[in-house]
Design a protein around this motif. Structure first.
Motif, PDB file in Angstrom:
ATOM      1  N   ARG B 276       0.834  -1.193   0.000  1.00 23.82           N
ATOM      2  CA  ARG B 276       0.000   0.000   0.000  1.00 23.82           C
ATOM      3  C   ARG B 276       0.873   1.249   0.000  1.00 23.82           C
ATOM      4  O   ARG B 276       0.637   2.208  -0.729  1.00 23.82           O
ATOM      5  CB  ARG B 276      -0.912  -0.014   1.223  1.00 23.82           C
ATOM      6  N   SER B 277       1.915   1.213   0.798  1.00 28.08           N
ATOM      7  CA  SER B 277       2.744   2.415   0.897  1.00 28.08           C
ATOM      8  C   SER B 277       3.526   2.643  -0.392  1.00 28.08           C
ATOM      9  O   SER B 277       3.942   3.751  -0.696  1.00 28.08           O
ATOM     10  CB  SER B 277       3.704   2.309   2.081  1.00 28.08           C
ATOM     11  N   ARG B 278       3.714   1.576  -1.160  1.00 28.91           N
ATOM     12  CA  ARG B 278       4.413   1.744  -2.411  1.00 28.91           C
ATOM     13  C   ARG B 278       3.489   2.433  -3.427  1.00 28.91           C
ATOM     14  O   ARG B 278       3.934   3.167  -4.279  1.00 28.91           O
ATOM     15  CB  ARG B 278       4.837   0.374  -2.942  1.00 28.91           C
ATOM     16  N   TRP B 279       2.181   2.167  -3.305  1.00 28.51           N
ATOM     17  CA  TRP B 279       1.248   2.708  -4.300  1.00 28.51           C
ATOM     18  C   TRP B 279       0.676   4.054  -3.882  1.00 28.51           C
ATOM     19  O   TRP B 279       0.418   4.897  -4.698  1.00 28.51           O
ATOM     20  CB  TRP B 279       0.104   1.726  -4.547  1.00 28.51           C
ATOM     21  N   TRP B 280       0.412   4.163  -2.600  1.00 23.85           N
ATOM     22  CA  TRP B 280      -0.111   5.436  -2.123  1.00 23.85           C
ATOM     23  C   TRP B 280       0.900   6.067  -1.192  1.00 23.85           C
ATOM     24  O   TRP B 280       1.788   5.392  -0.686  1.00 23.85           O
ATOM     25  CB  TRP B 280      -1.440   5.231  -1.382  1.00 23.85           C
TER      26      TRP B 280
END
Lengths: 295, 307
Positions: B276-280
Motif C-alpha cells: 500500500r505504501s508503495r502505491w499510495w
C-alpha cells in the motif's frame, strides 16, 4: 518365571526396534535441531521398498534390506534438500522446520498409503528367516535376534562415529554453530546431508525390522515407531544416543510387561503417561544434562 | 460439488477455523501447541455424555466447553509451559495420543472404539457463525490490548520482553487459557456437526490440518487462521475429483512451499502495508502492532537458555 523371562525377551526385542528408530530420530533432533515428524515415514518407506523388491522382483531379503535402508536414507536426504535446507539458509528458527516436516509427513504417508493399499501384507515366508530358535525353553524368533544384534551394532557404530571420528567432530561442531564450523573448515552442508542420510537410513532399518517382527508390512509401521521413538528420545535425554537406545529398550519391555500384567488396552497410555511425567518433572531427560546456550 | 456438499464443507471450515484460532492463540505467545485438539476431545465427549443423558441445553454446552477447555489449558500451561519449544510441541502431541487411548478404554463414557452419538443442537449456521464472530471479535480486541502487545513481544524475544517488565510465562499462561477455551468450544461444535464422535475424530490429523491452516493463513494476525482454515478445508474437496487419493499430497506440498516461500502466510498485514505504501503515500504514524519477521533469527532459539 518362564513366562516372565519369555516376555522380558520379547520386550527387549520389541524395544530394540524402538531404540533403533530413536537413535536416528535423536540424531536429527540433537544434531540438526529439527523435530522431524516425517521420520516415521522413512521407516515406512524402508519397509515398503524392501517388501516391493522381495515380493515383486524376487530379490533376496538381505539385499532388499540393504537397498531399502539406502532408499530410506535417500528420502531423508531429499527431504533435507527440499525442505530443511532452504529454511536453514533463511535462519527460520524452530517452528518452521516442524511445520515443513509435517508437510513431508503428509506427502510421504499419502504416497505410502496409495502404494501399499489399505490392507497389510507380509514378506513372503520362504524368503525371510522364520525358523524359531529354542534356548533353555525360551522361544527366540530370528527377527528378534536380528533386531537386538542390529541395535547393538548400530548404537556402537554411531556412538564411535560421533565421538571418535573426524566426521563426528564435524557433526558436533556443526550442531553447535554451523557458521563457526564453516570458518574452521568444516563443510557444514555436506555434514548435515550425511547426518540426514544416516538418520533416515537407520529409521529405514528399524522399519524393515518392525515389519519382519510383526510379520506385517503396512503404511502404518512408521507412525507407531515415531511415537515410541520420540518418547525414548525425550525420556532418555536430549542428544545422547545411548540414553535414547536404552530407553527405547525399556519402553519395549514396559509395553510388553504392562500388556501382560496390567491391561493391553492401556499399553500405549502407560508409555505416553511416563513420557508426560518425565517431561513435567525432569524435562532434560533421565540422562540429559543441563544445556548451556549462549543468550 | 453439490450445494449441500458445499454447505457441509463450509461448516467444517468454520469449525476448523475455531480450532485454528485456538492454535493461533498459543502460537501468538510463542508456544507451538496441538493441545486444543485434546481440549476439544475432552469437552466434546463431556458434552456428548452430558447432553445425551442430562439433556444439556446448547448454550450451556458451549459455556461448558469454554470453561472446561480453559481449565485444561491452565492445567497444561502450569505443568508444561517451562519446556522448550520442541519438547512442548511434542508433549502436546503426546496429549492428543493419550486422549485417543483414554477414549478407547473409557468405554462407559465414550463408547470406546465405536464412539458415541451427540445431539446435533449446535449443528446450525447460526451457532457456528455466532461463535466465530464472538471468537474473532475477542481476538481482534485482544490484538490491540496490553495482552496482545505483550504477546507480540514475547513471541519476538522473551528475553527482551522480560526487560520490558513482561513475564513471558504469565503471557503464555494466558495464551494457553484462551487457546483452551477456543479449543473446547470448537470441540463441542465439531461433535454437534458430526453428531457422532469416535476415537479418531480428535486425533493428530485434525491437529495437523488446523496447524497447516494457521501457517497457510498467517500466524501473525487473527484473520490468518480463519482464512487458512477455509482455504485448507475447501482445497482438498476441490482436489478430490481430479486428484483422487492423492489430494492430500497437494496439502503437504503446499505446506512445505508456504513455509519456505511465504512464511508469514496469506494474511500478511505487513506485506499489505508495504504494498500500500508503495502505491499510495504512506499515511504517517498509526502503525498497528505486528508480529516479528520469521526471517529474523528466531527468538525461541536464543531463548533456550539454561532454565
Amino acid at each position: 518365571m518362564q513366562l516372565l523371562m519369555q516376555q522380558l525377551l520379547n520386550g527387549i526385542a520389541l524395544g530394540s526396534i524402538y531404540a533403533l528408530f530413536a537413535v536416528g530420530f535423536s540424531l536429527i533432533l540433537a544434531k540438526m535441531g529439527i523435530l522431524n515428524v516425517a521420520h516415521g515415514t522413512f521407516a515406512t518407506w524402508g519397509a515398503l521398498s524392501s517388501y516391493w523388491l522381495v515380493f515383486e522382483h524376487g530379490i533376496s531379503f538381505w539385499l532388499a534390506l540393504v537397498l531399502g535402508v539406502v532408499f530410506a536414507g535417500a528420502l531423508g536426504v531429499a527431504a533435507d534438500l527440499i525442505a530443511f535446507e532452504p529454511l536453514r539458509k533463511r535462519n527460520a528458527g524452530t517452528f518452521a522446520p516442524i511445520i515443513a516436516s509435517i508437510g513431508i509427513w503428509i506427502v510421504l504417508l499419502t504416497l505410502a498409503e496409495a502404494f501399499s493399499g489399505p490392507t497389510a501384507t507380509s514378506y513372503p515366508t520362504e524368503s525371510v528367516p522364520t525358523e524359531p530358535i529354542r534356548v533353555a525353553g525360551l522361544l527366540l524368533l530370528p527377527a528378534q535376534v536380528i533386531s537386538v544384534i542390529a541395535l547393538v551394532v548400530i548404537v556402537t557404530a554411531v556412538h564411535l562415529l560421533l565421538t571418535r571420528s573426524r566426521f563426528g567432530a564435524a557433526v558436533r561442531a556443526v550442531s553447535v554453530d554451523p557458521r563457526s564450523a564453516t570458518i574452521v573448515g568444516v563443510n557444514a552442508r555436506r555434514t548435515l546431508i550425511a547426518v540426514a542420510f544416516l538418520a533416515a537410513a537407520i529409521a529405514g532399518l528399524a522399519g524393515i525390522l518392525a515389519a519382519l517382527s510383526d510379520n506385517n508390512v503396512s503404511f502404518g509401521i512408521g507412525e507407531a515407531l515415531l511415537l515410541k521413538g520420540f518418547a525414548a528420545v525425550v525420556v532418555g535425554g536430549y542428544g545422547d544416543i545411548r540414553g535414547a537406545a536404552l530407553l527405547g529398550v525399556a519402553i519395549g519391555v514396559l509395553e510388553v510387561m504392562s500388556a501382560q500384567y496390567i491391561s493391553s488396552g492401556f499399553r500405549d497410555a502407560i508409555t505416553f503417561g511416563v513420557l508426560l511425567v518425565v517431561l513435567v518433572f525432569r524435562p532434560q531427560g533421565i540422562f540429559g544434562e543441563r544445556q548451556l546456550v549462549r543468550a | 460439488m453439490s450445494t449441500t456438499a458445499w454447505m457441509i464443507t463450509l461448516q467444517f471450515a468454520g469449525v476448523n477455523a475455531l480450532f485454528a484460532l485456538a492454535i493461533y492463540a498459543s502460537l501468538w505467545t510463542g508456544v507451538l501447541s496441538l493441545a486444543p485438539v485434546f481440549f476439544g476431545a475432552v469437552s466434546a465427549f463431556t458434552f456428548g455424555y452430558a447432553a445425551g443423558t442430562l439433556g444439556l441445553s446448547p448454550f450451556l454446552g458451549l459455556l461448558l466447553g469454554a470453561a472446561l477447555g480453559a481449565g485444561l489449558g491452565a492445567l497444561t500451561a502450569g505443568l508444561l509451559i517451562r519446556l522448550d519449544s520442541h519438547y512442548l510441541a511434542m508433549a502436546t502431541i503426546a496429549m492428543v495420543l493419550i486422549g485417543r487411548v483414554l477414549i478407547l478404554n473409557l468405554t462407559e463414557y465414550t463408547g470406546g472404539a465405536t464412539g458415541t452419538l451427540v445431539p446435533g443442537d449446535l449443528g446450525t449456521w447460526a451457532w457456528l457463525i455466532g461463535t466465530l464472530v464472538v471468537a474473532a471479535y475477542v481476538m481482534a480486541r485482544l490484538a490491540g490490548s496490553r495482552f496482545g502487545l505483550a504477546a507480540d513481544a514475547v513471541r519476538e524475544d522473551p528475553a527482551v520482553a522480560e526487560t520490558l517488565a513482561i513475564s513471558p510465562r504469565r503471557i503464555q499462561f494466558v495464551g494457553m487459557i484462551i487457546s483452551g477455551a477456543l479449543g473446547g468450544v470448537a470441540g463441542i461444535l465439531q461433535s454437534s456437526f458430526l453428531q457422532y464422535i469416535g476415537p479418531d475424530t480428535f486425533y493428530t490429523h485434525l491437529g495437523f490440518v488446523t496447524l497447516a491452516a494457521v501457517v497457510l493463513g498467517g500466524a501473525f494476525h487473527w484473520l490468518g487462521p480463519i482464512v487458512g482454515a477455509v482455504v485448507f478445508t475447501i482445497l482438498p474437496e476441490l482436489l478430490r475429483e481430479p486428484m483422487g487419493e492423492y489430494d492430500r499430497v497437494v496439502t503437504g506440498v503446499l505446506l512445505v512451499l508456504i513455509i519456505i516461500y511465504m512464511p508469514r502466510g496469506l494474511v500478511d498485514v505487513r506485506r499489505l502495508r508495504l504494498v500500500r505504501s508503495r502505491w499510495w503515500r504512506p499515511k504517517g504514524g498509526g502503525a498497528e502492532p505486528d508480529g516479528p519477521d520469521p526471517r529474523d533469527p528466531q527468538p525461541t532459539v536464543r531463548a533456550e537458555v539454561a532454565s
